[in-house]
Design an enzyme around this catalytic site. Structure first.
Site, PDB file in Angstrom:
ATOM      1  CB  CYS A  66      -0.945  -0.006   1.194  1.00 16.97           C
ATOM      2  SG  CYS A  66      -2.008  -1.453   1.183  1.00 16.97           S
ATOM      3  CG  HIS A  79      -1.958   4.248   5.226  1.00 13.73           C
ATOM      4  ND1 HIS A  79      -1.831   4.220   3.861  1.00 13.73           N
ATOM      5  CD2 HIS A  79      -2.250   2.977   5.600  1.00 13.73           C
ATOM      6  CE1 HIS A  79      -2.025   2.985   3.423  1.00 13.73           C
ATOM      7  NE2 HIS A  79      -2.292   2.211   4.456  1.00 13.73           N
ATOM      8  CG  HIS A  89      -6.440   1.049   1.168  1.00 19.92           C
ATOM      9  ND1 HIS A  89      -5.532   1.509   0.242  1.00 19.92           N
ATOM     10  CD2 HIS A  89      -5.714   0.547   2.192  1.00 19.92           C
ATOM     11  CE1 HIS A  89      -4.312   1.290   0.689  1.00 19.92           C
ATOM     12  NE2 HIS A  89      -4.392   0.721   1.869  1.00 19.92           N
TER      13      HIS A  89
END
Lengths: 257, 393
Positions: B155, B285, B322
């Site tokens: 990620c 994040h 996400h």
């Protein structure tokens, strides 16, 4: 750029076999009760074994590479084809999913050996490995880390058919390889160049090499106790890269230019 | 210590569930629009959670001739199309051998592998299943003949790609770099997160006391990077620094104290020759998993000290999910737009404060502010942590 020096190199290779299949590396999966998210795949096991072999070559203990001053750069072209296939075909469950990204291979190494410094993961063949060595040299030169590990793992047994469509580009058979290179600040010079092979030229087709190839070449060169400058090269998807290294290994005193 | 060559982010292009160009993306963020919906392109009846940030139709490009029927590749090229429209970058205005492509992805073309293993054995399917295939297709579409690099730090991939792109400029390997990230929703990743029970049946609520997990999204996000001294016209901003660090702790969970992220932030500030007191805004994040948000908050407090309480911190994952390999690049561009437009997008769905998440997370609505120096953080599977330091134009 200042060249790094090779402090150790671990290399495991399946060795060439006739035919079109993959030459397979096998390792037992260690039994680690209560640690179900660890070492789930062959890629990870081979990475750990390569680092162990590197430490043995460097006559060092695990403590020598632990900590935040060690950078870890991982390169692979096959990436996670094998494990992803197992998950897609429902041969792997929840545990397998956590292992469906290339990032878990260096993660296993980081967990096992306590490596917590800068990291990078490049996907591609031999040029990506040469680029990773150059990146490692830059990290060392700028003092971002004290040592850098360049890890490569290529396995094919579970996904050799992925490469059949590109067969004319690759050297067959597909030889599984895992390697790890331990680099520290050195004294020579390093230069990296890459270019694209012009389509239609006699050099454009064939000869593509997976990520492990430059590490294997370096291992072979060191094994011969060769002297003088070294040039490593490789091609992937039409990109051709060259790394010129004037002084590869000095701590053992056997390969200094 | 010498100051590193400054790298400008000249322009950016995106395709997201909340907008298929940079302007639409920005408008949706600041107005609090949500891109979360029932997933329609894929079979999801067997999954516990059937929603995500899905792009219903990639509308930017009408003619896909010559582009593989690969979702991941098309997201990347749609983002590139937006970028090229803004930067007048196609046909290439400079020597193609001096133009590089660097993209980050967590999944590559894995959906093509799913199709191939499901019986569609087309030659192209297998070729496109390789992780680095979409990057090469993008280079071909652009006509770029410089280095083509794929990075895959889970990620954090988008952040790593921007950093590697900057390195190519500093080392003189390229004069322009198209860099960013992408990932497409596919059965493969939905099944995996479904099995891990990481997905939320509720809205995505970063830093909220009731947060119950993430939802996945898909996107492409690309920036045009050049050495600042080579840029003559307008630019979005500057990439000042990058830092990375490995947790060395667990494959699927962050280190409980966030030490890896803390090291990455410190390294990024050092790379930028800046201090915590210089930071004006943090793009977190902020996945909305119970662990991530608490750990990230703790890491920000340690890395920034008292400054952590003084600056706004947001997460845009409530808006679009996400987006994996694209997330960090999208968040970097959001930071630069915040500086340019004088507005910080809100953290969508943050309604109830969590005592363990006690920073200023910009709840409710967009906030007028014009940050100059911004920090963007990323945490990925395998303990990959990345941090970018950006400066507004």
């Amino acid at each position: 750029m200042r060249a790094p020096e090779v402090r150790g190199l671990g290399l495991l290779t399946g060795g060439p076999t006739p035919g079109e299949g993959a030459s397979v590396l096998t390792l037992e999966r260690p039994d680690r009760p209560g640690d179900r998210f660890r070492r789930a795949t062959r890629e990870c096991l081979l990475a750990l074994a390569a680092v162990d072999a590197m430490l043995e070559d460097g006559k060092a203990t695990r403590e020598a590479i632990a900590g935040e001053r060690t950078a870890l750069l991982y390169v692979t072209a096959a990436a996670y084809g094998a494990s992803n296939r197992q998950f897609i075909e429902r041969r792997g469950g929840v545990v397998h999913f956590a292992y469906t990204a290339p990032a878990v291979v260096p993660a296993e190494v980081a967990i096992e050996f306590g490596v917590t410094g800068p990291y990078g993961i490049l996907i591609g063949g031999a040029p990506a490995t040469l680029r990773a060595i150059e990146q490692a040299a830059r990290l060392l030169e700028t003092g971002t880390c004290d040592r850098a590990l360049v890890l490569v793992v290529e396995i094919f047994e579970e996904c050799a058919d992925l490469y059949t469509t590109r067969r004319r580009y690759h050297r067959w058979p597909l030889v599984e390889t895992a390697g790890c290179l331990w680099l520290e600040p050195g004294a020579g010079d390093l230069s990296f160049q890459s270019s694209r092979v012009v389509r239609g030229s006699s050099r454009a087709g064939g000869g593509e090499r997976f990520a492990a190839a430059p590490v294997a070449d370096l291992g072979e060169w060191l094994g011969r106790s060769a002297n003088g400058p070294l040039e490593l090269s490789g091609r992937w998807r039409g990109e051709e890269a060259r790394l010129r290294w004037s002084r590869v290994r000095s701590h053992a005193g056997d390969s200094a230019a | 210590m010498t100051t590193p060559e400054r790298v400008a982010i000249v322009a950016a292009g995106v395709v997201t569930p909340i907008g298929q160009d940079l302007e639409a993306f920005w408008s949706a963020l600041v107005t609090g629009a949500s891109g979360i919906s029932q997933i329609e392109r894929l079979e999801v009846a067997d999954l516990r959670v059937q929603r995500g940030g899905e792009i219903k139709k990639i509308g930017r490009i009408k003619n896909w001739r010559g582009v593989p029927d690969c979702r991941a590749t098309r997201l990347l090229i749609a983002a590139a199309d937006d970028l090229c429209a803004q930067a007048a970058f196609r046909p290439l205005p400079l020597d193609p051998t001096r133009v590089a492509v660097v993209v980050g992805t967590a999944l590559g073309g894995v959906e093509e592998g799913e199709k191939a293993l499901g019986g569609d054995r087309g030659r192209r399917r297998l070729r496109d299943a390789l992780y680095d295939a979409p990057a090469w297709e993008l280079a071909r579409w652009l006509g770029a003949r410089g280095p083509v690099v794929t990075v895959s730090t889970a990620c954090a991939s988008g952040a790593t790609a921007l950093a590697v792109g900057a390195d190519l400029l500093r080392s003189g390997e390229a004069d322009a770099v198209v860099a960013g990230g992408y990932d497409a929703l596919c059965r493969f990743v939905l099944r995996g997160f479904n099995a891990l029970r990481s997905l939320s049946r509720d809205a995505v609520r970063p830093f909220d006391r009731r947060r119950g997990g993430l939802l996945l999204g898909e996107a492409g996000a690309l920036g045009l990077l050049m050495r600042e001294r080579d840029v003559t016209g307008a630019r979005l901003g500057t990439l000042r620094g990058y830092g990375s660090a490995s947790d060395g702790f667990h494959i699927a969970a962050p280190e409980p104290e966030g030490r890896g992220l803390e090291r990455a932030i410190r390294a990024a500030l050092a790379d930028a020759r800046l201090t915590p007191g210089d930071v004006d805004f943090v793009s977190a994040h902020g996945t909305a998993t119970p662990l991530n948000d608490r750990i990230e908050t703790a890491a920000l407090k340690r890395a920034l000290g008292p400054r952590a309480y003084e600056v706004p911190v947001n997460s845009i994952k409530g808006s679009l999910g996400h987006t994996m390999g694209a997330a960090a690049a999208l968040e970097a561009f959001m930071c630069l737009l915040s500086a340019q437009r004088g507005l910080i997008p809100p953290t969508l769905n943050l309604e109830e404060a969590d005592p363990e998440c006690d920073l200023d997370y910009v709840p409710g609505r967009a906030r007028p502010a014009r940050p100059r120096i911004m920090l963007s953080t990323s945490m990925g599977f395998g303990g990959c942590n990345g941090a970018l330091i950006l400066e507004g134009a």
